[in-house]
Design a protein around this motif. Structure first.
Motif, PDB file in Angstrom:
ATOM      1  N   VAL A  70     -16.467 -25.171  -1.528  1.00  0.00           N
ATOM      2  CA  VAL A  70     -16.496 -23.706  -1.468  1.00  0.00           C
ATOM      3  C   VAL A  70     -15.466 -23.173  -0.477  1.00  0.00           C
ATOM      4  N   ALA A  71     -15.422 -23.758   0.714  1.00  0.00           N
ATOM      5  CA  ALA A  71     -14.497 -23.268   1.747  1.00  0.00           C
ATOM      6  C   ALA A  71     -13.046 -23.469   1.309  1.00  0.00           C
ATOM      7  N   SER A  72     -12.742 -24.624   0.732  1.00  0.00           N
ATOM      8  CA  SER A  72     -11.381 -24.913   0.267  1.00  0.00           C
ATOM      9  C   SER A  72     -10.965 -23.923  -0.815  1.00  0.00           C
ATOM     10  N   ARG A  73     -11.844 -23.716  -1.763  1.00  0.00           N
ATOM     11  CA  ARG A  73     -11.544 -22.840  -2.897  1.00  0.00           C
ATOM     12  C   ARG A  73     -11.347 -21.397  -2.435  1.00  0.00           C
ATOM     13  N   ASP A  74     -12.206 -20.946  -1.514  1.00  0.00           N
ATOM     14  CA  ASP A  74     -12.093 -19.564  -1.030  1.00  0.00           C
ATOM     15  C   ASP A  74     -10.768 -19.340  -0.301  1.00  0.00           C
ATOM     16  N   ALA A  75     -10.365 -20.309   0.514  1.00  0.00           N
ATOM     17  CA  ALA A  75      -9.104 -20.180   1.250  1.00  0.00           C
ATOM     18  C   ALA A  75      -7.917 -20.191   0.283  1.00  0.00           C
ATOM     19  N   TRP A  76      -7.985 -21.057  -0.716  1.00  0.00           N
ATOM     20  CA  TRP A  76      -6.921 -21.132  -1.732  1.00  0.00           C
ATOM     21  C   TRP A  76      -6.855 -19.840  -2.528  1.00  0.00           C
ATOM     22  N   ARG A  77      -8.001 -19.317  -2.902  1.00  0.00           N
ATOM     23  CA  ARG A  77      -8.063 -18.079  -3.674  1.00  0.00           C
ATOM     24  C   ARG A  77      -7.412 -16.925  -2.910  1.00  0.00           C
ATOM     25  N   ALA A  78      -7.720 -16.826  -1.621  1.00  0.00           N
ATOM     26  CA  ALA A  78      -7.143 -15.753  -0.802  1.00  0.00           C
ATOM     27  C   ALA A  78      -5.621 -15.883  -0.729  1.00  0.00           C
ATOM     28  N   ALA A  79      -5.145 -17.126  -0.615  1.00  0.00           N
ATOM     29  CA  ALA A  79      -3.697 -17.351  -0.549  1.00  0.00           C
ATOM     30  C   ALA A  79      -3.027 -17.007  -1.880  1.00  0.00           C
ATOM     31  N   LEU A  80      -3.677 -17.307  -2.979  1.00  0.00           N
ATOM     32  CA  LEU A  80      -3.127 -16.975  -4.297  1.00  0.00           C
ATOM     33  C   LEU A  80      -3.031 -15.469  -4.494  1.00  0.00           C
ATOM     34  N   ILE A  81      -4.064 -14.750  -4.082  1.00  0.00           N
ATOM     35  CA  ILE A  81      -4.038 -13.291  -4.216  1.00  0.00           C
ATOM     36  C   ILE A  81      -2.876 -12.705  -3.427  1.00  0.00           C
ATOM     37  N   GLU A  82      -2.722 -13.166  -2.207  1.00  0.00           N
ATOM     38  CA  GLU A  82      -1.629 -12.661  -1.364  1.00  0.00           C
ATOM     39  C   GLU A  82      -0.264 -12.988  -1.988  1.00  0.00           C
ATOM     40  N   TYR A  83      -0.118 -14.192  -2.509  1.00  0.00           N
ATOM     41  CA  TYR A  83       1.157 -14.602  -3.109  1.00  0.00           C
ATOM     42  C   TYR A  83       1.471 -13.781  -4.359  1.00  0.00           C
ATOM     43  N   PHE A  84       0.511 -13.690  -5.274  1.00  0.00           N
ATOM     44  CA  PHE A  84       0.775 -13.006  -6.538  1.00  0.00           C
ATOM     45  C   PHE A  84       0.881 -11.487  -6.373  1.00  0.00           C
ATOM     46  N   ARG A  85       0.286 -10.934  -5.338  1.00  0.00           N
ATOM     47  CA  ARG A  85       0.454  -9.500  -5.081  1.00  0.00           C
ATOM     48  C   ARG A  85       1.926  -9.159  -4.880  1.00  0.00           C
ATOM     49  N   GLY A  86       2.651 -10.088  -4.280  1.00  0.00           N
ATOM     50  CA  GLY A  86       4.067  -9.850  -4.036  1.00  0.00           C
ATOM     51  C   GLY A  86       4.898  -9.830  -5.296  1.00  0.00           C
ATOM     52  N   HIS A  87       4.314 -10.288  -6.418  1.00  0.00           N
ATOM     53  CA  HIS A  87       5.042 -10.325  -7.700  1.00  0.00           C
ATOM     54  C   HIS A  87       4.280  -9.575  -8.789  1.00  0.00           C
ATOM     55  N   LYS A  88       3.333  -8.750  -8.409  1.00  0.00           N
ATOM     56  CA  LYS A  88       2.416  -8.145  -9.373  1.00  0.00           C
ATOM     57  C   LYS A  88       3.134  -7.420 -10.509  1.00  0.00           C
ATOM     58  N   ALA A  89       4.136  -6.654 -10.182  1.00  0.00           N
ATOM     59  CA  ALA A  89       4.814  -5.840 -11.195  1.00  0.00           C
ATOM     60  C   ALA A  89       5.515  -6.695 -12.253  1.00  0.00           C
ATOM     61  N   GLU A  90       5.828  -7.950 -11.897  1.00  0.00           N
ATOM     62  CA  GLU A  90       6.555  -8.816 -12.836  1.00  0.00           C
ATOM     63  C   GLU A  90       5.633  -9.745 -13.621  1.00  0.00           C
ATOM     64  N   LEU A  91       4.335  -9.720 -13.310  1.00  0.00           N
ATOM     65  CA  LEU A  91       3.388 -10.559 -14.028  1.00  0.00           C
ATOM     66  C   LEU A  91       3.016  -9.937 -15.375  1.00  0.00           C
ATOM     67  N   SER A  92       2.460 -10.755 -16.277  1.00  0.00           N
ATOM     68  CA  SER A  92       1.968 -10.239 -17.552  1.00  0.00           C
ATOM     69  C   SER A  92       0.797  -9.298 -17.309  1.00  0.00           C
ATOM     70  N   GLU A  93       0.481  -8.474 -18.308  1.00  0.00           N
ATOM     71  CA  GLU A  93      -0.615  -7.524 -18.169  1.00  0.00           C
ATOM     72  C   GLU A  93      -1.934  -8.243 -17.904  1.00  0.00           C
ATOM     73  N   ASP A  94      -2.167  -9.358 -18.596  1.00  0.00           N
ATOM     74  CA  ASP A  94      -3.408 -10.108 -18.389  1.00  0.00           C
ATOM     75  C   ASP A  94      -3.502 -10.630 -16.958  1.00  0.00           C
ATOM     76  N   SER A  95      -2.401 -11.135 -16.434  1.00  0.00           N
ATOM     77  CA  SER A  95      -2.428 -11.689 -15.080  1.00  0.00           C
ATOM     78  C   SER A  95      -2.548 -10.595 -14.029  1.00  0.00           C
ATOM     79  N   GLN A  96      -1.973  -9.441 -14.282  1.00  0.00           N
ATOM     80  CA  GLN A  96      -2.171  -8.322 -13.362  1.00  0.00           C
ATOM     81  C   GLN A  96      -3.645  -7.950 -13.300  1.00  0.00           C
ATOM     82  N   ASP A  97      -4.314  -8.017 -14.441  1.00  0.00           N
ATOM     83  CA  ASP A  97      -5.741  -7.703 -14.489  1.00  0.00           C
ATOM     84  C   ASP A  97      -6.564  -8.772 -13.778  1.00  0.00           C
TER      85      ASP A  97
END
Length: 418
Positions: free
Chosen positions: A175-202
């Motif tokens: 649980v702890a590993s997954r939560d930390a990874w999830r937070a890092a993914l959100i931060e990373y993909f936020r920086g590219h949100k406008a270039e992601l597909s509509e499904d991935s933005q959602d």
């Protein structure tokens, strides 16, 4: 005078009528699965085809495509919301909680049967489809994951379809590993949100792990440099995954690490895996599963470790058929009844043969000559002709050489009298 023609109803789109060689391949998959699950002492279970809709919406997830777009849901005459099962695991989890199966924990459960999803039909995928399923509930040990993976590997090998099939393996951590990874993914993909597909933005805020297995080219550009789970694994999670891979090595089960292989739902933990092939087109998964330690809690039960897998029978059967390893067994015995006065005797004999485990067919229509010729053309290992001599039914046993089948038929004839 006019006549009204009645149009024959057609099969519903996304369903199929299975017959002949296809049905034999289908049955071969099921029979092999049944034999393998007994070797591993998995107990057979039969599950309802429909459940309370909440069983699936709470376990699979309200926001998933399966729940939001693909389930066959309806209100019954009493007004209760019901759903045709789109998968097995949720129903098995419900049964575990409501039937007191905890007393058997850890319990190994195996089942197979039809499932239903309203999705676009494609090669090997139907709206009514069939799966084999194996679950191990109540064990938190990595040995449980290894056992299920070795079982799946043996199944594919004994079906004769393991060549060209690769086990892809990943860990989702605790649980702890997954939560930390999830937070890092959100931060990373936020920086590219406008270039992601509509499904991935959602998916970005509520299910960022799903972006990692996106097939959209716009997303793949960024997935390669996304944070990896290995950078966030706790010591316990590393040890767990290490024990799984060590177990697979000991059992000589080959695998490839697949860091982008994920499960989007929060109740998945640790091991995730898929057996994949290129022989079925783009949709190449033939068997998949993982550890789902948090599922029971989503259904109102206590925290219960569990791991399992499922495989589509149609897709496995297609691989069996393509491999050409399943040939119809030649007929063992054919009975040619050349005189109707011997028909009752022949009926006694063919019944006795079948009870002895020998497959047999009887030819008893047409002229005497045609009956015998037809029987010969059937190419059985042993031919028995029936006629009348001195007013009594008699049998004549014919075979090129006294094989085991010949001797077995001879023994039956000695025990069955006109």
């Amino acid at each position: 005078m006019s006549t009204t023609s009645t149009k024959t109803p057609q099969a519903i789109r996304g369903t199929q009528d299975i017959f002949g060689a296809d049905a034999e391949a289908f049955a071969h998959v099921v029979e092999t699965f049944e034999r393998i699950r007994k070797l591993y002492r998995f107990r057979r279970a039969e599950m309802p085809v429909f459940e309370d809709t909440a069983v699936f919406s709470r376990s699979i997830g309200e926001t998933t495509d399966v729940v939001s777009k693909e389930m066959y849901s309806f209100d019954d005459r009493g007004g209760d919301p019901l759903t045709l099962r789109p998968e097995f695991t949720a129903g098995i989890a419900r049964a575990y909680l409501t039937n007191g199966w905890k007393q058997f924990a850890p319990v190994k459960i195996a089942t197979h049967g039809p499932l239903f999803r309203y999705e676009r039909p494609q090669k090997g995928r139907y709206r009514q489809f069939h799966q084999i399923d194996a679950e191990l509930i109540g064990s938190a040990e990595p040995l449980a994951d290894v056992e299920l993976l070795v079982m799946a590997d043996q199944l594919l090998k004994e079906l004769g379809i393991a060549d060209g099939v690769t086990l892809q393996l990943n860990t989702l951590g605790d649980v702890a590993s997954r939560d930390a990874w999830r937070a890092a993914l959100i931060e990373y993909f936020r920086g590219h949100k406008a270039e992601l597909s509509e499904d991935s933005q959602d998916r970005l805020e509520r299910n960022p792990l799903r972006i990692l297995d996106s097939k959209d080219a716009r997303d793949k550009v960024f997935v390669a440099d996304a944070p990896k789970i290995d950078d966030f694994l706790s010591a316990e999670a590393q040890d767990f995954f290490g024990a799984v891979t060590a177990g697979l090595d000991a059992a000589s089960v080959a695998y490839e690490r697949a860091p982008s292989l994920v499960r989007g739902l929060d109740y998945y933990r640790h091991t995730a895996f898929e057996f994949v092939t290129t022989r079925l087109g783009a949709q190449g998964t033939v068997l998949g599963g993982g550890r789902y330690d948090g599922l029971m809690e989503s259904l109102g039960g206590p925290a219960t470790p569990a791991v399992g897998w499922a495989a589509g029978i149609e897709r496995l059967a297609m691989l069996v058929a393509d491999a050409g390893t399943l040939a119809e067994a030649p007929l063992t015995v054919v009975l040619a009844v050349e005189d109707d006065a011997a028909l009752a005797y022949a009926q006694k004999v063919i019944t006795a043969l079948r009870f002895q485990g020998l497959d047999a067919e009887m030819v008893a229509t047409g002229s005497a000559r045609k009956r015998f010729d037809k029987a010969v053309k059937m190419g059985a290992r042993v031919l028995v002709s029936f006629g009348v001599k001195d007013g009594q039914p008699v049998a004549n046993l014919r075979a090129a050489e006294p094989t085991a089948e010949y001797l077995a038929v001879e023994q039956v004839l000695q025990s069955v009298h006109p």
